[in-house]
Design a protein around this motif. Structure first.
Motif, PDB file in Angstrom:
ATOM      1  N   PHE A  61      32.218  28.946 -30.442  1.00  0.00           N
ATOM      2  CA  PHE A  61      31.453  29.390 -29.271  1.00  0.00           C
ATOM      3  C   PHE A  61      31.054  30.854 -29.446  1.00  0.00           C
ATOM      4  O   PHE A  61      31.909  31.733 -29.507  1.00  0.00           O
ATOM      5  CB  PHE A  61      32.264  29.202 -27.987  1.00  0.00           C
ATOM      6  CG  PHE A  61      32.389  27.753 -27.588  1.00  0.00           C
ATOM      7  CD1 PHE A  61      31.436  27.172 -26.773  1.00  0.00           C
ATOM      8  CD2 PHE A  61      33.437  26.965 -28.060  1.00  0.00           C
ATOM      9  CE1 PHE A  61      31.524  25.824 -26.418  1.00  0.00           C
ATOM     10  CE2 PHE A  61      33.522  25.625 -27.717  1.00  0.00           C
ATOM     11  CZ  PHE A  61      32.568  25.056 -26.889  1.00  0.00           C
ATOM     12  N   GLY A 379      38.263  21.612 -10.904  1.00  0.00           N
ATOM     13  CA  GLY A 379      38.332  21.543 -12.358  1.00  0.00           C
ATOM     14  C   GLY A 379      38.577  22.881 -13.024  1.00  0.00           C
ATOM     15  O   GLY A 379      38.819  22.931 -14.220  1.00  0.00           O
ATOM     16  N   PHE A 409      38.015  29.949 -21.096  1.00  0.00           N
ATOM     17  CA  PHE A 409      36.658  29.546 -20.722  1.00  0.00           C
ATOM     18  C   PHE A 409      36.447  29.806 -19.239  1.00  0.00           C
ATOM     19  O   PHE A 409      35.475  30.441 -18.828  1.00  0.00           O
ATOM     20  CB  PHE A 409      36.424  28.063 -21.040  1.00  0.00           C
ATOM     21  CG  PHE A 409      36.196  27.782 -22.493  1.00  0.00           C
ATOM     22  CD1 PHE A 409      37.243  27.853 -23.405  1.00  0.00           C
ATOM     23  CD2 PHE A 409      34.936  27.426 -22.959  1.00  0.00           C
ATOM     24  CE1 PHE A 409      37.030  27.583 -24.756  1.00  0.00           C
ATOM     25  CE2 PHE A 409      34.712  27.155 -24.309  1.00  0.00           C
ATOM     26  CZ  PHE A 409      35.765  27.234 -25.208  1.00  0.00           C
TER      27      PHE A 409
ATOM     28  N   GLY B 408      38.402  21.948 -16.542  1.00  0.00           N
ATOM     29  CA  GLY B 408      37.150  21.223 -16.750  1.00  0.00           C
ATOM     30  C   GLY B 408      36.092  22.052 -17.445  1.00  0.00           C
ATOM     31  O   GLY B 408      35.164  21.502 -18.045  1.00  0.00           O
ATOM     32  N   PHE B 409      36.204  23.370 -17.358  1.00  0.00           N
ATOM     33  CA  PHE B 409      35.239  24.229 -18.055  1.00  0.00           C
ATOM     34  C   PHE B 409      35.346  23.987 -19.549  1.00  0.00           C
ATOM     35  O   PHE B 409      34.358  23.747 -20.228  1.00  0.00           O
ATOM     36  CB  PHE B 409      35.509  25.706 -17.734  1.00  0.00           C
ATOM     37  CG  PHE B 409      35.038  26.143 -16.376  1.00  0.00           C
ATOM     38  CD1 PHE B 409      35.704  25.737 -15.228  1.00  0.00           C
ATOM     39  CD2 PHE B 409      33.930  26.954 -16.226  1.00  0.00           C
ATOM     40  CE1 PHE B 409      35.278  26.137 -13.964  1.00  0.00           C
ATOM     41  CE2 PHE B 409      33.482  27.358 -14.974  1.00  0.00           C
ATOM     42  CZ  PHE B 409      34.155  26.950 -13.838  1.00  0.00           C
ATOM     43  N   VAL B 410      36.546  24.052 -20.067  1.00  0.00           N
ATOM     44  CA  VAL B 410      36.695  23.881 -21.509  1.00  0.00           C
ATOM     45  C   VAL B 410      36.537  22.413 -21.902  1.00  0.00           C
ATOM     46  O   VAL B 410      35.935  22.102 -22.933  1.00  0.00           O
ATOM     47  CB  VAL B 410      38.034  24.486 -22.005  1.00  0.00           C
ATOM     48  CG1 VAL B 410      39.239  23.785 -21.404  1.00  0.00           C
ATOM     49  CG2 VAL B 410      38.121  24.423 -23.519  1.00  0.00           C
ATOM     50  N   LEU B 413      32.751  21.590 -21.973  1.00  0.00           N
ATOM     51  CA  LEU B 413      32.005  22.278 -23.035  1.00  0.00           C
ATOM     52  C   LEU B 413      32.349  21.701 -24.411  1.00  0.00           C
ATOM     53  O   LEU B 413      31.470  21.519 -25.247  1.00  0.00           O
ATOM     54  CB  LEU B 413      32.277  23.787 -22.977  1.00  0.00           C
ATOM     55  CG  LEU B 413      31.447  24.514 -21.909  1.00  0.00           C
ATOM     56  CD1 LEU B 413      32.038  25.893 -21.596  1.00  0.00           C
ATOM     57  CD2 LEU B 413      29.977  24.655 -22.338  1.00  0.00           C
TER      58      LEU B 413
END
Lengths: 648, 648
Positions: A61, A379, A409, B408-410, B413
């Protein structure tokens, strides 16, 4: 790191030493042995071969970006005001329906800004540096420095400016409140096992009579006694039968130690949606202080306090009377006066909210759990614990050998959203951006504390509007109308005349949170007496519980098609489930699409009404039999190991 | 979800029932009470008022985006080949230096693609749907469905195609391996306390003689005996003095139960960097099977196996001889033959790696921990556990009441990066994209399994090159040259002649992982005999440990300026620390900027050489005194509660 917000001399008394509450395992924890080497990290030009880190250039990333809302996306309370007040709830519903203008349209059609987290920022100060080379690397267990310092400052200065102990509270980031509570349990309770331990060593957990069960499900496997405490419309009671005083004074040592830990949801209680008044907090706190109890306050809904409901619950119809926006009035969202000697949070909205137990925590015995789950998104799996530094330090040690740190993240994206690049603080004016990051405002700066509070106000406004809409519809539908004589009129139409109005259910308009707690008056159902007779010795309500379950199943059938949570799953003990739990259902007005909110609420009310027309036992029995057949046909778990998580 | 990769008839024997290993608290766990309602969720048109979820339109994140690497960004092994092989290590160093072309330049200058996670995808299949409305909502404890199914399929089909038990392993996502191990400890060990429990109930944890201490720091507070097992250059030994057989056969019951749990790092062992051969795995597994021991295999470095070192370690200089790229050769990265009857993973690179214990796990007693920390980034806080389904189910229950799910972000992605939008599987051809998502390839598709493997190959190539560079420099500098006679020459220059070459340290070229494990031969130091005499009764090496610490401090001073990890912090017991730990230092070649790798390695070697020229005890003592003064001057913890986490 100097704390600018603190006055030079802190005359508050220090928190008590409460380390005797720590579990044996937690007392045995030691700081990571690596810690001794931190000071060498700072040697200029040192070649770092010590840490076991991968190289940040090998992260795939290169940047993270996001399209984000502006803080003012949603309208605060009172939005779409009902003015003049409707005299009949149903009127209000129609009005609300008519006003339903595109709130559910894609947020992508709303003004938005792009935020960006760069790969490498040149910012030398770790508290200001937001980039992937740091956020995606191993970090510190208390949280990503910029985000940690924002949360710490916001918690201390804006959420709890009136914390009464010296130095004020410390914070540590968590992976959400379930994680926060799990760590709290590890820190403060010892495992107990019937097969090898003395009953006198069995510890206990005080909970509300109806409560969020994840806490119970975390405590029970560790062998804790679950000790329910009576409630009223605010939440936990201090006095009266089943109140905290009685539970503690009459504690039966033969079932274990008197509990030293309380789990409580005090703002928009789950499932009953009460908000505990400041007066009640003081009363309960005094008891906890007397009996040396640690209070774990889990408040994901703290900013969802609905002043309009305070008026509604006393007048039984909508009223715009309550205002939380005039700080001169000094009235809290629940109608209680705000102590005049208290410091302001700096924001009228925050000043208007009933405050946390932290504000009355003279001893330092409150462990508060906060989360981004309801303010950003579940989340995120990101939250924080607020407590006296000594207890936070122990939880830090637990964190080091479990979750280590929340995901970089989410930490970096939220930090960039709120703080922006190279921020100079939470309220300072923008400075020239040196990095390539971009925050949540049009000019590339972050939302800052003011934007964050404005965002919360907007969310409160929207959830309050939803709450009003569902409450008004249910209010209008709460009576079952029994009809008697039937007259054939000249035009061939039939006419029914009302002979009896029976109330099928009741509820308080939620003063906080995301739920309506519906009590169904099964004693007015035509088949009540039939099912009341079919109890067993072990559970005299067995028959009535079947009737209640039949209603729950009936709701899921066409044309009603509504799924709600039965009260049993919020009953911490079987006794409560059997005595009272079955009468209740929890309705969430938060998750459903706004277009469907009205129709679904109406179907729910109509479902009860139709159920009240069922006078044949065989209809009820067939419903239950069909449901059970459906269960066995589907053969238990449909998706293997799937474990859905979230507030049930 | 049908598993396409499985053959219709699975003739493998099922795993053993090993639930007797579960802790009491873990046996007491029950599935969430919400679970009974899943089947109602699927009723078409049902109005969902049951769950306690916020509304996904109120999430401030409308989309997530990222710039990402292409899978082929980095060159696989052998990259920048040393060809023809250098005869002197120093030559190789110079050559390597000359070849240092911009690898450390910003990855932003490399080709990259933009990925995007949309707010709402129209994809109806939850395994294919990647969007924020699902990823940022409450989800399932086993992981975000698309990512979970990718990991599950990759784990079963590509990483462990030869798992010997019926049905193959199940997986559950974690918040990284420290979290995974913490949950494993909760699942499989009972807390023990000296003050109230019998010694016979004290459980134990088998670890390597030198090990990653986070595991020990997780186990000790729970009252576990830490039981070290002897090692060689591969890793844990089965036979011989201190080997696993001896530890188990001679277990002293008076100090607790014979351990039923082993924690081991078998690929790029931390800190010794060994790779356990398949033959050794079989030997250790047989003992674990005999003594009913659960093996917890923590392998963050599994894809970092360096075939070039196998050759180097036997020939003592660089050799390009080893190749892991010709599947016809069927030679593993450690030179061992690959069983010809084994199924292929589908990728020559994966087939060339020494496989996991999972491949020999006939009983189902292996719990493997995997992580994205070293393949994507540590800040992901994302990993997974692989084990037989029964054990995974118990860990799922623990997850539900602790971390719930990774962020949920990671998850979204990484899912989008690897799978891409509306993916049809891990190897299927691209289909027309219906969503607005975009994966990690130029055409908008995800990397898929092939891209993921290619990415891992590239990382291996780069870390292997770094390993070679540091190893070559250290090899070249390992002798201290004592000079004798001094001649004044005609031109006024002095000349020194070599009278003795003393080896100051030794190490094996790492065959895996991120570390060099340097053994310093203090017995060749001029002051060895002085310090050997100053031991105490409790610790005869006390003086020598001071000498070793002095070297460590000396390295941090100018002009050497190198910080390394002392062996003591990888010593699981005080006895090991005192007997052997002090002789070792762990050097990480992974984290440091590549431009500094050569110079830092040289300074390290020069530091030892300079230290060998110290013949005056007072110099050593002054170093130690200054360091201690520095420690007290800085007053302990510089940053308050800061807890740096990561492999120490």
């Amino acid at each position: 790191m100097a704390d600018m917000a603190e006055s030079p001399v802190d005359t508050r008394p220090p928190p008590l030493d409460l380390t005797h509450h720590l579990s044996r395992a937690t007392r045995n924890r030691h700081a990571s042995s690596m810690k001794a080497f931190y000071k060498y990290f700072a040697i200029p030009g040192i070649g770092q071969l010590a840490g076991g880190l991968p190289n940040n250039y090998y992260f795939p990333f290169d940047t993270l970006e996001a399209k984000v809302a502006r803080p003012e996306r949603w309208t605060p309370t009172p939005n779409r005001p009902i003015d003049p007040p409707a005299t009949a709830a149903e009127d209000a519903c129609d009005r609300l329906s008519a006003l339903k203008i595109g709130v559910q349209s894609s947020p992508l059609n709303q003004p938005q800004d792009a935020i960006a987290v760069p790969h490498t920022s040149q910012q030398p100060n770790p508290v200001k540096k937001i980039d992937l080379s740091t956020a995606l690397q191993y970090g510190t267990a208390q949280g990503y420095p910029p985000l940690y310092y924002f949360i710490r400052q916001f918690t201390r200065d804006n959420m709890h400016p009136n914390c009464p102990y010296q130095g004020g509270p410390e914070v540590i980031l968590t992976n959400g409140n379930t994680d926060g509570f799990a760590k709290t349990l590890l820190a403060l309770t010892n495992e107990w096992s019937e097969e090898k331990d003395w009953v006198r060593d069995k510890e206990g957990l005080l909970v509300e009579e109806f409560c969020y069960m994840n806490a119970v499900q975390g405590g029970e496997p560790r062998g804790l006694n679950i000790a329910p405490v009576g409630m009223d419309d605010e939440g936990m009671r201090a006095e009266g039968p089943g109140g905290l005083r009685e539970v503690l004074e009459n504690w039966d040592e033969s079932k274990g130690k008197r509990p030293h830990l309380m789990y409580t949801v005090t703002m928009g209680q789950n499932p009953t949606s009460g908000v505990l008044s400041l007066a009640r907090r003081r009363a309960i706190y005094a008891l906890c202080s007397k009996y040396d109890i640690i209070i774990v306050e889990d408040d994901p809904y703290w900013y969802l306090q609905f002043p309009s409901s305070t008026a509604v619950n006393t007048t039984t119809h909508l009223s715009p009377g309550s205002s939380s926006f005039n700080p001169a009035i000094q009235v809290l969202a629940n109608g209680e006066p705000r102590p005049t000697e208290w410091k302001s949070s700096g924001f009228p909205f925050l000043d208007s909210l009933v405050p946390s137990y932290v504000s009355v925590d003279t001893d330092g015995r409150v462990i508060r759990l906060d989360t981004f789950s309801k303010t950003i998104a579940p989340g995120c799996r990101l939250g924080w614990i607020t407590a006296q530094p000594e207890l936070i330090e122990r939880i830090l040690r637990i964190t080091e050998t479990s979750t280590q740190q929340p995901s970089g993240f989410v930490q970096s994206l939220i930090a960039e959203l709120i703080l922006g690049p190279d921020h100079t603080g939470l309220s300072a004016p923008p400075t020239a951006s040196k990095g390539k990051g971009k925050g949540g405002l049009q000019d590339g700066q972050g939302w800052k504390a003011a934007g964050w509070v404005r965002w919360l106000e907007g969310l409160r406004g929207n959830y309050e509007r939803r709450m009003q809409k569902m409450s008004a519809i249910l209010d209008a539908g709460r009576f079952h109308v029994k009809t008697g004589r039937r007259n054939s009129l000249d035009d061939g139409e039939d006419e029914w005349s009302v002979v009896e109005k029976t109330q099928m259910y009741s509820f308080d308009w939620p003063v906080g949170g995301m739920f309506i707690w519906l009590k169904v008056h099964f004693d007015t159902h035509p088949l009540y007496h039939h099912y009341a007779k079919t109890g067993s010795a072990a559970n005299k309500n067995e028959g009535l519980m079947r009737l209640a379950h039949a209603l729950w199943v009936f709701w899921t059938t066409s044309p009603y098609l509504v799924l709600v949570s039965p009260g049993g799953i919020f009953s911490p003990t079987e006794a409560i489930r059997n005595a009272e739990g079955w009468k209740f259902f929890r309705l969430c007005f938060a998750a459903i699409d706004e277009e469907e909110l009205g129709a679904t609420s109406r179907r729910l009310a109509e479902g009860v009404d139709a159920f009240w027309r069922v006078r044949d036992v065989r209809v009820i029995e067939k419903l239950l039999a069909d449901d059970e057949a459906g269960v066995s046909a589907r053969g238990g778990e449909a998706e293997g190991l799937v474990g859905m998580v979230g507030p049930c």
